[in-house]
Design a protein around this motif. Structure first.
Motif, PDB file in Angstrom:
ATOM      1  N   SER B 152       0.603   1.419  43.589  1.00 40.67           N
ATOM      2  CA  SER B 152      -0.523   2.236  43.121  1.00 40.67           C
ATOM      3  C   SER B 152      -0.866   3.341  44.109  1.00 40.67           C
ATOM      4  CB  SER B 152      -1.749   1.352  42.907  1.00 40.67           C
ATOM      5  OG  SER B 152      -2.873   2.167  42.693  1.00 40.67           O
ATOM      6  N   LYS B 153      -1.133   4.533  43.561  1.00 45.12           N
ATOM      7  CA  LYS B 153      -1.587   5.641  44.400  1.00 45.12           C
ATOM      8  C   LYS B 153      -3.078   5.900  44.182  1.00 45.12           C
ATOM      9  CE  LYS B 153       2.183   7.007  46.547  1.00 45.12           C
ATOM     10  NZ  LYS B 153       2.375   5.631  47.088  1.00 45.12           N
ATOM     11  N   SER B 154      -3.598   5.530  43.045  1.00 44.55           N
ATOM     12  CA  SER B 154      -5.021   5.730  42.780  1.00 44.55           C
ATOM     13  C   SER B 154      -5.521   4.607  41.898  1.00 44.55           C
ATOM     14  CB  SER B 154      -5.231   7.080  42.080  1.00 44.55           C
ATOM     15  OG  SER B 154      -6.562   7.164  41.608  1.00 44.55           O
ATOM     16  N   ARG B 155      -6.118   3.619  42.513  1.00 44.53           N
ATOM     17  CA  ARG B 155      -6.486   2.461  41.702  1.00 44.53           C
ATOM     18  C   ARG B 155      -7.743   2.756  40.885  1.00 44.53           C
ATOM     19  NH1 ARG B 155      -7.905  -1.017  46.727  1.00 44.53           N
ATOM     20  NH2 ARG B 155      -9.939  -0.186  47.216  1.00 44.53           N
ATOM     21  N   VAL B 156      -7.791   2.145  39.718  1.00 46.02           N
ATOM     22  CA  VAL B 156      -8.949   2.370  38.849  1.00 46.02           C
ATOM     23  C   VAL B 156     -10.071   1.445  39.306  1.00 46.02           C
ATOM     24  CG1 VAL B 156      -7.454   2.916  36.909  1.00 46.02           C
ATOM     25  CG2 VAL B 156      -8.381   0.614  37.127  1.00 46.02           C
ATOM     26  N   GLY B 157     -11.290   1.828  38.966  1.00 48.33           N
ATOM     27  CA  GLY B 157     -12.423   0.963  39.283  1.00 48.33           C
ATOM     28  C   GLY B 157     -12.693   0.059  38.097  1.00 48.33           C
ATOM     29  N   GLU B 189      -8.466  -5.561  43.306  1.00 45.52           N
ATOM     30  CA  GLU B 189      -9.632  -5.186  44.110  1.00 45.52           C
ATOM     31  C   GLU B 189     -10.885  -5.854  43.544  1.00 45.52           C
ATOM     32  OE1 GLU B 189     -10.977  -3.991  46.676  1.00 45.52           O
ATOM     33  OE2 GLU B 189     -12.981  -3.520  45.898  1.00 45.52           O
ATOM     34  N   GLU B 226      -8.563  -5.502  53.179  1.00 45.87           N
ATOM     35  CA  GLU B 226      -9.376  -4.287  53.256  1.00 45.87           C
ATOM     36  C   GLU B 226     -10.840  -4.640  53.426  1.00 45.87           C
ATOM     37  OE1 GLU B 226      -9.260  -1.192  50.274  1.00 45.87           O
ATOM     38  OE2 GLU B 226      -7.117  -1.629  49.966  1.00 45.87           O
TER      39      GLU B 226
END
Lengths: 380, 278, 448
Positions: B152-157, B189, B226
């Protein structure tokens, strides 16, 4: 006629039985919710006070009248009201103790008919002006009960009622005191039954029952066995044996509580010298240790915490407990704000704490078994 | 002397036999039918270790189904067993995070003992079950979710904490054309943050170990790192810590009893099917 | 609580969440809010953190800059930065059903303490350090409990006071009136004493008098503007604007800015009403927001409603009550404040009584929708269940039942939270709203 603990157990299993009998005999029964309404005034008016409670049965009717995002205890009380299980009550005294209770008053009044309703405002602050205001509120309640009961509550008969209720509290304290023994001669489960029973009958009968029980448990009846841990249970309205029973089945003796249907209700007496209404106000606003009543900080944070919570630590020490369970009913906002503070305060004092937050139903209570067992393994 | 730990979890049954070290271990599914059949996994383990049941000094059962083990000498909760197992593998661990099929828990450990714990509140979100549901909806294999999400380069919220709503959110994001790795990363996440928030109630201290089935998902583990702000430890076989702890606690009990000359309390030891009606 | 983000993975940036503003007045509010927080840092005056309690005038008179954590929490939700604060509070053991304003407010103080500085993601520079905190029992229990807990994170003197609303019974029992007025007055005096002691200076009563009387005028303008807009067809001032425009009345009351603001709002609405200027081209359905705080995290949902041809013409959550006539003979400004608060509550009870309803004024924080549905020509009512707010949630089902008993207007419950985005699911909201539109459509076709 059953004696002692059997008497209490039978009443616990059929709480309204005695009140219904009394009503058939021509007495009037006044219901009230929470520990705040002054039972003394009801007794002095020649009426029978009856503490309403909820149940762990599934809530099937109340959701058509109340939101599900609120105190499940209050929802359960209303559920029983809607199901006509409180039809034997002639009237209801409803205190402004917390948001959940306060806001349910009008809904109860609209959908559960009784011939008498009284809304008792209770200030949240502990200032001289608050006590003065509350004394006046009690005076208004007194007049209203006089009108409903068709009687005059003289100072003398109010003082007498206060005396009898003080005796009731003293007997409950005496019984609780026996739990300092190891093993305690009465289990937490039995004590819950006694409390529930004691609040469902006239105070005179309650006193008789308690004397009977004290005699029974202090003279060699087979009491509970000594378990690996002695626990204190802190929380709000526990009106069923299920939770305490589960804790005891997991291998602990519950030896002291700080609950609305427990010591919080009977630990302090009403003073007997001077104006009885003022004395009632002093006890209810000043002595009932419910987080809904604000307590002014005497100074530092530590002093503030001691002022609010040291009595719990003292209970733990006097009753020689190894741990405390905080059993908080979800949506009970004032308790929810105090809970992390109480947890840290007791842990600081070296008392291990298990903090459970629950939506108060039989299935959810069973789900706590592993946590309680692990807690007991931890403090063993 | 040989000691057995049986961890009857909600989805997997784990059995280990130990003396000084692990001699044999078997992991099998718990399925509805198998819940009664823990003894079969036990028998399989005995076979692998080439030991008769009589030779076993002590059996401790743990996990969700611990009362359904008729051949155990004692039941101990998975919280105590996990703490024991984890400290034997990593003596420096102060915080254990266990994410299993049905629940998630955090355990604070000092000197090999539990000093505090939290468990999730009867909700599938933040557990292996949640991942299973989503994997099923997306048609990806549970085991590959972790690796996949690392691209993933831009994870969704994913904001919702409710499994049902989050699953719908995931499906609609995929329908919008969001790359699957970004959705999975967001999902991991979401789980990590939920578990972290719960365990942080204990004040997380280093070292941290992650156990349970979800510890096999590298995506969740990275997301947890993280949150805690430093690397976490993962055991070689994260499913086994509970069973190892159980066996070790059995050993401790036996040795203590022998040392003090007290009799060893034993269970009925019936190596048979569990019955639910006594 | 250090947080090291993996630099290769970026989190999605949330899109704009706030709603389009329809009035010039509503457009000014954001600036006023920003100014509130900035001034607390720059003016060099003492700062207080205050629960909104209708006593802003006292802070203005004492030259204290009040900062309202409730407002700050809403702002955080709008900016979608509330959840790190919520997480921090929950990590300390605060329940996920405890007021999300409180969780954000407590989490803010906790993170500030952890990090040794104001969390950099706090909007508008964050809340400046206070020399006192003030809470009260008005509206809900959280309002005095939450601030009691700030001592976990900061050592600031706290004052709590009571402001009990008269129970409905007061309408029928004038004998309790005196005790309520007296108690409220004593409690307000207690607050003044605390401020004086804390600041080491006395209250300037003449100044307070001027401020209170200005506040009275402001209140009337606020009330008149809101009612004028609700009645108007077409409506120039939909609910999302009025959810913005209560801000000066709550947080700047007594200041000239607030008076000017409501004069401007009134003039703007009056002009638009006189000229039949509405908001959307055609008001297919006129809706009432009948209770519950709005979803600060996603105010844009109001624009979705408008795209379907529906308009929220009124909201009864932040409801100015029918103003009281405060007689000139009352010259003590504190007494004027108490009298005004008391009489507006009585006005409300009397309005309910005209409908044969007696207890609704116990639902402080929840207007009675029956008062508005006819007058404002409402086709549907929407209420918002909030997971973490008993104060504006309990009573909604009761109000729905009353609406059903007395009207044929459909009611819809939406569920989420005022701040906690985790409780919000947009697809569910849209589905429910669409079902409401279909119901209203069917009702129109049936000609009822």
């Amino acid at each position: 006629m059953a004696k002692g603990l059997d008497w209490a157990k039978r009443l616990y299993e059929n709480r309204s039985q005695r009140a219904k009998e009394l009503r058939e005999e021509g007495n009037k029964v006044i219901g009230y919710i929470c520990a705040f309404p002054p039972r003394e005034l009801i007794t002095a008016a020649g009426l029978v006070p009856y503490r309403i409670t909820g149940t762990l049965e599934p809530i099937t009717e109340a959701d058509a009248y109340l939101e599900t995002l609120m105190c499940p205890y209050v929802r359960s009380c209303l559920d029983l009201g809607i199901k006509k299980r409180y039809d034997f009550l002639d009237g209801m005294i409803w205190p402004h103790t917390c948001d959940n209770i306060q806001k349910t008053f009008d809904i109860w009044k609209h959908y559960v008919p009784h011939s008498y309703f009284h809304y008792l405002d209770v200030p949240h602050m502990p200032d001289p002006s608050s006590f003065e205001f509350f004394t006046k509120e009690l005076d208004v309640l007194k007049e209203s009960l006089e009108e409903f009961g068709g009687v005059k509550i003289t100072e003398e008969c109010l003082k007498e009622a206060i005396g009898v209720h003080n005796e009731n509290r003293a007997l409950l304290r005496q019984l609780t005191g026996l739990r300092k023994q190891a093993p305690p001669p009465i289990s937490g489960t039995e004590m819950t039954q006694v409390m529930m029973a004691a609040m469902s009958i006239p105070v005179y009968e309650s006193n008789e029952m308690l004397k009977n029980i004290i005699e029974e448990v202090s003279t060699g009846k087979d009491g509970p066995q000594e378990k690996t841990a002695r626990l204190l249970v802190y929380g709000c309205e526990i009106d069923d044996i299920a939770f305490i029973n589960l804790v005891e089945e997991c291998g602990a003796n519950v030896v002291i509580d700080d609950l609305c249907m427990g010591t919080r209700d009977y630990w302090k007496d009403v003073a007997t010298e001077g104006d009885p209404l003022k004395n009632l106000a002093d006890r209810i606003l000043g002595e009932i240790m419910c987080p809904r009543t604000f307590r002014r900080s005497p100074g530092t944070r530590q002093q503030d915490l001691d002022n609010r919570f040291s009595y719990i630590r003292d209970f733990a020490q006097e009753f020689n407990v190894n741990g405390t369970i905080l059993y908080i009913i979800r949506y009970c906002d004032t308790f929810e704000f105090d809970a992390p503070e109480v947890r840290d305060y007791l842990e600081e004092a070296g008392i291990p704490v298990l903090y459970l937050e629950d939506d108060y139903s039989l299935t959810s209570i069973q789900g706590f078994k592993t946590r309680i067992q692990a807690f007991l393994e931890m403090i063993e | 002397m040989y000691f057995v730990g049986v961890d009857l979890g909600s989805t997997m049954t784990k059995v280990v036999i130990m003396d000084e070290a692990v001699l044999a271990c078997v992991i099998g599914p718990t399925g509805a039918e198998h819940r009664r059949l823990a003894y079969k996994v036990m028998e399989e383990t005995l076979r692998q270790a080439n030991l008769p049941f009589d030779e076993i000094s002590y059996v401790v059962a743990t996990g969700y189904g611990r009362i359904n083990v008729p051949f155990a000498d004692k039941q101990i909760t998975e919280i105590t067993c996990h703490a024991k197992g984890v400290s034997s593998l990593f003596p420096t661990v102060r915080t254990a995070i266990d994410i299993g099929g049905q629940d998630a828990k955090g355990i604070k450990i000092a000197n090999g003992r539990v000093v505090g714990f939290v468990m999730n509140d009867k909700c599938a979100a933040g557990t292996g079950r949640f991942l299973e549901v989503i994997a099923n909806d997306l048609g990806v294999r549970l085991e590959e979710m972790g690796e996949l999400s690392l691209n993933s380069k831009s994870r969704v919220g994913i904001s919702s904490t409710c499994t049902v709503f989050a699953a719908q959110e995931v499906v609609s994001r995929i329908a919008e054309g969001t790359p699957i790795e970004d959705v999975l990363a967001g999902l991991h996440e979401a789980i990590a943050s939920r578990v972290y928030r719960m365990v942080e109630r204990l004040k997380i201290e280093r070292d941290v170990v992650v156990t349970g089935g979800v510890a096999k998902n590298i995506g969740v583990v990275k997301a947890l790192e993280e949150h805690v702000g430093f690397p976490v430890l993962v055991t070689e076989e994260p499913l086994l810590t509970g069973a190892i702890g159980a066996a070790l606690l059995g050993k401790e009990l036996t040795l203590n009893a022998l040392e003090s000359g007290r009799p060893i309390e034993r269970g009925a030891r019936r190596l048979e099917e569990a019955t639910f009606f006594k | 609580m250090s947080e090291q983000k993996n630099p290769e993975v970026t989190q999605e940036v949330p899109k704009r969440t706030s709603a389009k503003k329809w009035t010039e007045s509503a457009k000014k509010v954001r600036g006023l809010v920003r100014d509130m927080y900035v001034r607390a840092f720059t003016e060099g005056k003492p700062v207080a953190w205050v629960m909104f309690t209708l006593v802003n005038e006292l802070f203005v008179a004492m030259d204290i800059v009040p900062v309202y954590p409730e407002n700050f929490a809403g702002l955080c939700a709008t900016k979608r930065v509330g959840n790190p604060f919520i997480d921090r509070a929950e990590a300390d053991g605060f329940s996920n059903v405890s007021c999300s304003y409180a969780r954000i407010g407590l989490g803010y103080a906790a993170l500030w303490k952890d990090m040794g500085e104001i969390p950099p993601f706090a909007p508008d520079g964050g809340m400046a350090k206070p020399i006192m905190t003030v809470g009260s029992s008005l509206v809900c229990d959280t309002r005095y409990k939450w601030f009691q807990t700030y001592s976990r994170y900061m050592d600031v003197p706290y004052y709590a006071f009571d402001m009990p609303s008269p129970p409905a019974a007061t309408v029928y029992r004038p004998d309790v009136r005196e005790q309520y007025i007296k108690y409220n007055l004593a409690q307000l005096q207690g607050l003044v004493n605390f401020m004086e002691e804390r600041l080491g200076k006395k209250m300037d009563w003449d100044k307070l008098d001027e401020i209170v009387r200005r506040g009275e005028k402001t209140y009337v303008l606020w009330y008149d503007a809101y009612m004028l807009a609700g009645r108007a067809v077409p409506c120039p001032f939909p609910a999302e604007d009025s959810f913005n425009c209560f801000v000066p009345a709550f947080f700047l009351m007594g200041k000239v800015e607030a008076l000017d603001f409501y004069q401007g709002l009134y003039d703007e609405i009056k002009y638009k009403v006189d000229n039949k200027m509405g908001s959307i081209p055609e008001e297919k359905y006129r809706l009432l927001w009948g209770g519950g705080l709005p979803p600060w995290h996603t105010m844009q949902i109001f624009n979705y409603v408008e795209e379907q041809g529906a308009l929220f013409v009124f909201q009864s959550t932040y409801l100015p009550l029918r103003p009281a006539d405060i007689p000139d003979r009352i010259t003590n400004p504190l007494e004027r404040m108490v009298y005004g608060r008391y009489e507006t509550a009585i006005n409300r009870a009397e309005d309910d009584k005209k409908l044969g309803l007696f207890g609704l004024c116990n639902f402080v924080g929840l207007g009675n929708p029956l008062l508005f549905v006819d007058e404002f020509k409402v086709d549907g009512v929407v209420m918002h269940w909030l997971r973490s707010c008993r104060g504006t949630t309990i009573g909604q089902v009761y109000q729905k039942n009353l609406l059903e008993e007395r009207t044929s207007i459909p009611t819809l419950f939406l569920e989420s939270d005022m701040c906690d985005i985790r409780d919000y699911f947009e697809a569910d909201w849209k589905m429910k709203l669409n079902a409401l539109f279909e119901t209203m459509e069917a009702r129109k076709r049936a000609g009822s």
